[in-house]
Write an enzyme that holds these catalytic residues in place. Structure first.
Site, PDB file in Angstrom:
ATOM      1  N   HIS A 139       0.830  -1.195   0.000  1.00  8.70           N
ATOM      2  CA  HIS A 139       0.000   0.000   0.000  1.00  8.70           C
ATOM      3  C   HIS A 139       0.871   1.254   0.000  1.00  8.70           C
ATOM      4  CE1 HIS A 139       0.158  -1.506   4.269  1.00  8.70           C
ATOM      5  NE2 HIS A 139       0.906  -0.433   4.308  1.00  8.70           N
TER       6      HIS A 139
HETATM    7  C1  T46 Z   1       3.446   0.298   6.638  1.00 11.28           C
HETATM    8  C2  T46 Z   1       3.966  -1.029   7.033  1.00 11.28           C
HETATM    9  C3  T46 Z   1       5.444  -1.012   7.282  1.00 11.28           C
HETATM   10  C4  T46 Z   1      -4.035  -0.394  13.253  1.00 11.28           C
HETATM   11  O1  T46 Z   1      -5.141  -0.527  13.794  1.00 11.28           O
HETATM   12  N1  T46 Z   1      -3.189   0.586  13.677  1.00 11.28           N
HETATM   13  C5  T46 Z   1      -1.953   0.785  13.124  1.00 11.28           C
HETATM   14  O2  T46 Z   1      -1.221   1.678  13.556  1.00 11.28           O
HETATM   15  C6  T46 Z   1      -1.550  -0.070  12.040  1.00 11.28           C
HETATM   16  C7  T46 Z   1      -0.197   0.116  11.368  1.00 11.28           C
HETATM   17  C8  T46 Z   1      -2.421  -1.040  11.606  1.00 11.28           C
HETATM   18  N2  T46 Z   1      -3.626  -1.192  12.216  1.00 11.28           N
HETATM   19  C9  T46 Z   1      -4.519  -2.262  11.749  1.00 11.28           C
HETATM   20  C10 T46 Z   1      -5.042  -2.120  10.328  1.00 11.28           C
HETATM   21  C11 T46 Z   1      -5.194  -3.545   9.890  1.00 11.28           C
HETATM   22  O3  T46 Z   1      -6.463  -4.030  10.285  1.00 11.28           O
HETATM   23  O4  T46 Z   1      -3.756  -3.484  11.764  1.00 11.28           O
HETATM   24  C12 T46 Z   1      -4.124  -4.323  10.678  1.00 11.28           C
HETATM   25  C13 T46 Z   1      -2.889  -4.665   9.845  1.00 11.28           C
HETATM   26  O5  T46 Z   1      -2.426  -3.463   9.197  1.00 11.28           O
HETATM   27  P1  T46 Z   1      -1.718  -3.472   7.775  1.00 11.28           P
HETATM   28  O6  T46 Z   1      -2.302  -4.543   6.921  1.00 11.28           O
HETATM   29  O7  T46 Z   1      -1.764  -2.085   7.214  1.00 11.28           O
HETATM   30  O8  T46 Z   1      -0.227  -3.873   8.172  1.00 11.28           O
HETATM   31  P2  T46 Z   1       1.075  -3.913   7.273  1.00 11.28           P
HETATM   32  O9  T46 Z   1       2.130  -4.545   8.070  1.00 11.28           O
HETATM   33  O10 T46 Z   1       0.791  -4.476   5.928  1.00 11.28           O
HETATM   34  O11 T46 Z   1       1.456  -2.370   7.044  1.00 11.28           O
HETATM   35  C14 T46 Z   1       1.904  -1.592   8.130  1.00 11.28           C
HETATM   36  C15 T46 Z   1       1.377  -0.165   8.003  1.00 11.28           C
HETATM   37  O12 T46 Z   1      -0.036  -0.192   7.839  1.00 11.28           O
HETATM   38  C16 T46 Z   1       2.001   0.558   6.838  1.00 11.28           C
HETATM   39  O13 T46 Z   1       1.746   1.942   6.958  1.00 11.28           O
HETATM   40  O14 T46 Z   1       4.142   1.091   6.012  1.00 11.28           O
HETATM   41  O15 T46 Z   1       3.323  -1.594   8.174  1.00 11.28           O
END
Ligand code: T46
Length: 140
Positions: free
Chosen positions: A53
């Site tokens: 993303h």
């Molecule tokens: C990035 C990479 C390095 C939250 O509720 N709060 C938060 O601060 C974050 C980061 C995520 N979430 C929730 C949203 C989703 O339901 O946790 C779940 C997993 O998040 P996401 O799929 O976005 O996780 P990653 O590891 O793919 O991405 C994250 C960050 O979202 C992104 O900004 O750069 O880590």
């Protein structure tokens, strides 16, 4: 934002016989924003991929505080891959840059310093939508 603004920076590290200490403060040289959120990724299974993303406004610094992983960055025009493997190195990722994190080592911990609170509306989770916005900003 272009990939040129996404670069690794050396973090200040104090070493003495007791071990090492890295310190970071918001709105100083290394972290050019208020740190509004901190999170970390760990226990990523072998072959696991995170990210996939881009963000409209968010800026972040990623640090491999343990182990290693690769970060593939894409600004809609070009791509580059950066390997993080030292706790004394941070990767700045500016807004409007697509990122994918891969090749996590078993002990990898990715610490993230973020410029904003969590906001799902800030995400592009669809690459085509992201690319269209890059093109729209180029024209406008
Ligand atoms: C990035 C990479 C390095 C939250 O509720 N709060 C938060 O601060 C974050 C980061 C995520 N979430 C929730 C949203 C989703 O339901 O946790 C779940 C997993 O998040 P996401 O799929 O976005 O996780 P990653 O590891 O793919 O991405 C994250 C960050 O979202 C992104 O900004 O750069 O880590």
């Amino acid at each position: 934002m272009s990939l040129e603004s996404c670069r690794t920076v050396k973090l200040p590290c104090l070493k003495d016989p007791r071990g090492s200490l890295v310190f970071l403060e918001g709105n100083r040289d290394i972290v050019p924003f208020d740190i509004k959120r901190v999170y970390y990724l760990f226990n990523v299974p072998t072959g696991g991929v995170r990210g996939g993303h881009a963000h409209r406004n968010l800026k972040q610094i990623l640090i491999a505080v343990s182990g290693s992983f690769d970060v593939v960055l894409d600004d809609g025009r070009e791509r580059k891959s950066v390997t993080l493997s030292h706790g004394t190195e941070g990767l700045m990722i500016t807004s409007m840059v697509w990122r994918e994190l891969e090749n996590f080592s078993p002990s990898a911990v990715c610490l993230v310093l973020a410029s904003e609170h969590y906001d799902e509306a800030d995400y592009f989770r669809d690459y085509r939508e992201f690319k269209n916005e890059v093109l729209r900003r180029q024209v406008g």
